[in-house]
Write an enzyme that holds these catalytic residues in place. Structure first.
Site, mmCIF file in Angstrom:
data_model
loop_
_atom_site.group_PDB
_atom_site.id
_atom_site.type_symbol
_atom_site.label_atom_id
_atom_site.label_comp_id
_atom_site.label_asym_id
_atom_site.label_seq_id
_atom_site.Cartn_x
_atom_site.Cartn_y
_atom_site.Cartn_z
ATOM 1 N N HIS A 13 -8.946 -6.273 19.741
ATOM 2 C CA HIS A 13 -8.734 -4.950 20.343
ATOM 3 C C HIS A 13 -7.357 -4.965 20.986
ATOM 4 O O HIS A 13 -7.134 -5.673 21.972
ATOM 5 C CB HIS A 13 -9.805 -4.627 21.370
ATOM 6 C CG HIS A 13 -9.548 -3.318 22.068
ATOM 7 N ND1 HIS A 13 -9.333 -2.147 21.388
ATOM 8 C CD2 HIS A 13 -9.437 -3.005 23.382
ATOM 9 C CE1 HIS A 13 -9.111 -1.170 22.241
ATOM 10 N NE2 HIS A 13 -9.163 -1.669 23.461
ATOM 11 N N ASP A 125 -13.312 1.195 22.893
ATOM 12 C CA ASP A 125 -13.134 1.097 24.343
ATOM 13 C C ASP A 125 -12.850 2.445 24.975
ATOM 14 O O ASP A 125 -12.290 2.526 26.059
ATOM 15 C CB ASP A 125 -11.994 0.120 24.651
ATOM 16 C CG ASP A 125 -12.021 -0.370 26.096
ATOM 17 O OD1 ASP A 125 -13.081 -0.264 26.743
ATOM 18 O OD2 ASP A 125 -10.985 -0.860 26.581
ATOM 19 N N HIS A 353 -5.751 4.679 25.528
ATOM 20 C CA HIS A 353 -6.525 4.945 26.742
ATOM 21 C C HIS A 353 -5.908 4.313 27.988
ATOM 22 O O HIS A 353 -5.925 4.923 29.057
ATOM 23 C CB HIS A 353 -7.979 4.501 26.566
ATOM 24 C CG HIS A 353 -8.150 3.184 25.925
ATOM 25 N ND1 HIS A 353 -8.254 3.026 24.567
ATOM 26 C CD2 HIS A 353 -8.230 1.938 26.437
ATOM 27 C CE1 HIS A 353 -8.399 1.752 24.268
ATOM 28 N NE2 HIS A 353 -8.382 1.065 25.382
#
Length: 988
Positions: A13, A125, A353
């Site tokens: 990620h 996420d 994000h």
């Protein structure tokens, strides 16, 4: 039962920027990519790698290692590196509807250049998931989504925990359905996207590892297909994974361990019955958690980033794109696909994000400001090109009502609805190029000496429009010809401010400035003064006096309220019938010349009456419904010992408010088109948290266990609030300027509605999301703050109040019995939070800030009343283009598209990169069928149904003069592709 299968999916990620600056992460990324390609090429047991669902990783890698392109392309083509479907892993709630679409569209295009596109809705996420995601995914041909938050109770460290109350789904697997009924398979990373990270090779360690991991996955899996994510945040690849899998196989012969892909996992999942799966509906926001792990307060971290993002998105969606379409249709200008894609990609580099959420170290957010500027500058340059191209084709010489010396200007409304509002433009009376001499200073002196009166503003019928006209004197400017060197000049310039009325949607309307004759000797007294003198002799003056008298009556009534908050029927909350009749008579006297007047205690137009209290709060009377909303605009300030992720008010902290304080209130603008009052608060608030707070942060005391309060030392917070009402305005516009020198606090504006309702409607991604005001019993967080895009709205079914904003993404409806909407203006914190000690002093947001919102009373709810359109228009700037006296084929008033449809919002007007089709998108904000009618005012040979990837679907109409009448289902997003040969085939 079928044998268990452990599906091991390797991934990393990759937060582009987070607890390290971008380039630090960048270097680690390129090292990972080189190591990944080496391993895939050399180790036959290491078969696949999921590249985090975002194609920007490829751009970032090749930026440093361009020679790696051939190797990378081969591995993608072979299906060993899986890419797409997104460009970046965005925060879904802090990026606009169209930004979410562009993210998916550009992600698909970028991935398709390399090879197969992953058809998986990948949200590992995201801080909650948007309710319309299933519909968007289905339109893109995606049938499944995986996500890490939003369904089961999870702790702050993202680990599933046992908690009281029911789960939305008992399994990791479920169906996820949008409000329109679109459904996809949904898979929750129940044990997070790292549950298969660093699998041991050693047999002893592997037993401990797999005994726990198998039990954890089986606890939530509905089938024997168990998902293990072999990776985590910035995780290097596990080069010995083949050995680790061999060890697992030898230890657990009853389990099939496979190194695989999501496609294979989902195919295996589909072989099992799903009858006992539940369907989760709409937004996934973890409402059945303790309320801390939703990370919603990232909506208020570093508000300045959210403001820049809203402005940048709007310039692209509602400026550069529609104006480029109009310029292509009317002036033959080539649609700027590549520059627009560059601007969008630059903007979306701020949408991951951790970036747009403002929850990283200071260095990354400094760099974001530069990216916002770059994207905005490109958008502004493209807008200027389109305005120039369109303006050059507008005919002005054949407007009989304009004298020869008139200076025209076109005013563009790029929203989806007809619009009125205050506009400003600079026009040139006389211009002298530098080459004409004698010198720039001499030219300036010559221009300043010219006797030019302020003149008047007129419409195309020659009617004078109330305006303020400011003589700016000689101003420097320049042209950049396409076929020559730059041309600098000085020009005698006048600034016009007035209210443009009924400007067509996706179109423009002309007005003109007529200067006074040189040498006339007329003294400049200001447009408004002359207008008032004229008004006193006619019906408009009588109407203004009637409004003033009516406003005085409202002021007296509001000084003596007789009702309790929340129970306003039959009291002074409703304007008496006689007063409403007076208001109607005043409106008739105005006719089309809607105006606003100041009063001793406020201001008023035909729709609203506003009165100010001594403490700077204000009341709004809605003349249409008779409802009065009182006590609006009080400020609330409290301590915050949380971090960029979460707001945490100190124990025992009582918020300070400006209610009952003394404010300096003054009238600073009093024009027929707009009245503005200035309110100044000199407010003493604590300077920071207590000194012990620094020690708590240093020792990594969890935010819930911190005990620091607010300091006894104070600083002055000066709040300068401008409250404006326009002549045709159905809402009050508010601008708040402050110089924040306080730390560790949160500032909000409170807007009590007095409306009793169980739910709130908040503008979200392609919907007005309905949310419970009182959260589930499991929610123990004292705050129930939530996200919004353009507005938040309350209604009791009869009356409603909608609060629009510009980049203020956090609101809370207080459970105070007064239906108070609290909008967060600023949150000052000092650390990133999460898993370590990361000081972020710039997150205190010290210095100057300007925050903007607007308040719209209405009947019914925000959708049925159409108030949502006003909120969307509030976020969209006007665009203007001064014109010369010229012949041209374009008329004085123009619209590119005529359409109607209650409860529908126009979302996009752009051109397809693939085939040049004009793309038009609407969405239905309601839960009912809504008819849509539209007619392009340009030749569209064929109209196709389309989708968010802009692919042509079924033919819905043909013929040069096509008019569509189509039903739009509840909560549906509908897109049409209009084939325009002269646009799509143009190469010049």
């Amino acid at each position: 039962m079928k044998r268990k299968t452990a599906h091991i999916i390797s991934h990393t990620h990759w937060d582009r920027e987070w607890y390290l600056p971008y380039e630090s992460h960048h270097l680690r990324l390129t090292n990972l990519m080189n190591e990944l390609m080496d391993t895939l090429e050399q180790d036959g047991r290491y078969r696949y790698f999921h590249l985090d669902g975002q194609t920007i990783i490829i751009d970032d890698y090749l930026q440093m290692y361009p020679d790696g392109q051939e190797r990378l392309a081969k591995l993608i083509e072979q299906g060993k590196i899986i890419i797409g479907p997104w460009y970046v892993l965005q925060d879904e709630f802090l990026t606009s509807s169209e930004a979410n679409v562009r993210n998916l569209l550009i992600g698909h295009r970028e991935a398709a250049r390399w090879g197969p596109v992953s058809k998986l809705g990948y949200f590992p996420d995201s801080f909650g998931n948007m309710g319309q995601a299933p519909q968007m995914l289905k339109q893109a041909g995606i049938e499944a989504a995986v996500f890490g938050r939003g369904v089961k109770p999870t702790g702050f460290d993202n680990v599933v925990v046992d908690a009281p109350g029911e789960y939305e789904s008992p399994y990791s697997e479920m169906f996820w359905e949008s409000p329109d009924g679109s459904s996809v398979v949904g898979v929750l990373f129940a044990n997070w996207y790292s549950n298969g990270n660093e699998i041991p090779v050693d047999a002893g360690e592997a037993v401990v590892f797999w005994d726990k991991k198998l039990a954890d996955a089986e606890k939530y899996a509905s089938t024997p297909e168990l998902l293990y994510m072999n990776g985590c945040d910035h995780q290097p690849i596990q080069k010995d994974l083949g050995d680790a899998i061999d060890t697992a196989k030898s230890l657990y012969p009853d389990v099939d361990f496979v190194h695989t892909t999501f496609d294979a996992y989902l195919e295996a999942l589909g072989e099992h019955p799903s009858d006992d799966w539940v369907t989760v509906h709409g937004e996934l926001r973890s409402t059945r958690t303790d309320g801390w792990g939703t990370l919603v307060n990232t909506a208020s971290a570093r508000v300045y980033l959210k403001q820049m993002n809203q402005a940048g998105q709007t310039l692209l969606e509602k400026g550069a794109e529609p104006l480029a379409v109009i310029a292509s249709l009317t002036a033959g200008q080539k649609y700027p696909h590549e520059p627009l894609a560059y601007a969008w990609k630059t903007l979306m580099q701020n949408h991951p994000h951790d970036s747009i959420c403002g929850c990283g170290v200071d260095e990354i957010h400094r760099e974001m400001v530069g990216r916002f500027d770059k994207s905005r500058h490109m958008a502004e340059a493209l807008i200027a090109e389109s305005l120039q191209a369109i303006g050059s084709r507008i005919g002005t010489d054949d407007i009989a009502a304009w004298p020869e010396n008139a200076r025209p200007a076109a005013f563009f409304n790029t929203t989806g609805w007809e619009r009125s509002g205050v506009v400003t433009v600079d026009v040139q009376a006389v211009r002298i190029n530098f080459k004409e001499g004698p010198s720039p200073q001499g030219i300036a002196d010559k221009l300043d000496a010219l006797k030019i009166g302020p003149g008047r503003v007129v419409d195309t019928e020659g009617r004078e429009i109330p305006a303020s006209i400011e003589d700016l004197g000689a101003q420097f400017g320049y042209d950049l010809p396409d076929d020559g060197f730059r041309v600098p000049y000085m020009a005698r310039t006048f600034r016009l401010t007035f209210e443009a009325r009924n400007v067509p949607a996706l179109g423009y309307k002309l007005y003109a400035w007529v200067p006074e004759e040189a040498g006339s000797g007329a003294d400049y007294a200001g447009g408004a003064d002359r207008d008032r003198a004229g008004d006193a002799e006619g019906g408009a003056g009588q109407a203004r006096e009637a409004l003033r008298a009516e406003a005085a009556g409202f002021a007296n009534a509001a000084q003596h309220p007789t009702h309790a908050q929340g129970d306003q029927s039959g009291s002074s909350a409703h304007i008496a019938a006689a007063d409403r009749e007076t208001a109607g008579n005043s409106a008739e006297m105005f006719g089309q010349a809607e105006e606003v007047v100041s009063t001793p205690h406020g201001m008023e137009n035909r729709f609203l009456a506003v009165r100010f209290a001594d403490d700077g709060s204000y009341s709004i009377a809605d003349k249409t419904t008779g409802r009065i909303f009182e006590g609006l605009g009080v400020y609330d300030d409290c301590g915050d010992i949380g971090n960029e992720y979460v707001f945490r008010q100190p124990e025992g902290d009582v918020p300070l408010t400006t209610q009952g304080s003394t404010a300096a209130i003054s009238l600073i603008e009093d024009e027929p088109y707009r009245v503005t009052y200035r309110i100044v608060h000199e407010w003493e608030i604590p300077s920071s948290a207590e000194a012990s707070f620094e020690d708590e942060k240093r020792r990594l005391v969890p935010f819930l266990k911190r005990r620091s309060g607010r300091s006894a030392d104070t600083v002055t917070l000066e709040l300068t609030t401008l409250v404006s009402l326009e002549g045709s305005g159905k809402g009050v516009q508010v601008s708040v300027t402050l110089n924040n020198q306080a730390r560790d606090h949160r500032l909000r504006v409170l807007l009590p509605t007095g409306l009793r309702t169980r739910t709130v409607l908040a503008d979200s991604i392609f919907e007005a999301a309905e949310r419970e005001i009182v959260p589930a019993p499991e929610w123990i967080n004292p705050s129930n703050a939530q996200h919004q895009q353009a507005f938040v709205s309350l209604s009791d079914g009869t009356h409603g109040l909608t609060v629009a904003n510009k980049g203020l993404n956090e609101y809370e409806v207080l459970q105070d019995g007064s239906g108070t909407i609290a909008v967060t203006l600023l949150r000052s914190v000092s650390e990133m939070g999460d898993w370590g000690v990361f000081p972020t002093p710039e997150a205190q947001c010290l210095g100057e800030h300007t925050l903007e919102y607007a308040v719209y009373p209405h009947a019914g709810n925000v959708i049925d009343s159409g108030a949502f359109a006003q909120a969307y228009q509030y976020q969209t700037p006007w665009f203007s283009q001064p014109l010369g006296r010229q012949f041209g084929p374009l008329p004085a008033e123009y619209r590119a598209l005529s359409w109607s449809g209650e409860k529908l919002a126009l979302s996009a007007f752009k051109q397809s990169e693939e085939n040049g089709d004009v793309i038009v998108r609407w969405y239905n904000l309601s839960g009912e069928n809504a008819p849509l009618e539209f007619e392009p005012k340009f030749t569209a040979d064929t109209v196709y149904g389309s989708d968010i990837l802009e692919r042509r679907g079924e033919v819905v109409g043909q013929g040069a003069q096509y008019a569509a009448q189509l039903p739009v289902g509840p909560a549906k997003i509908v897109t049409f592709a209009l084939a325009v040969p002269q646009v799509s085939n143009r190469t010049d």
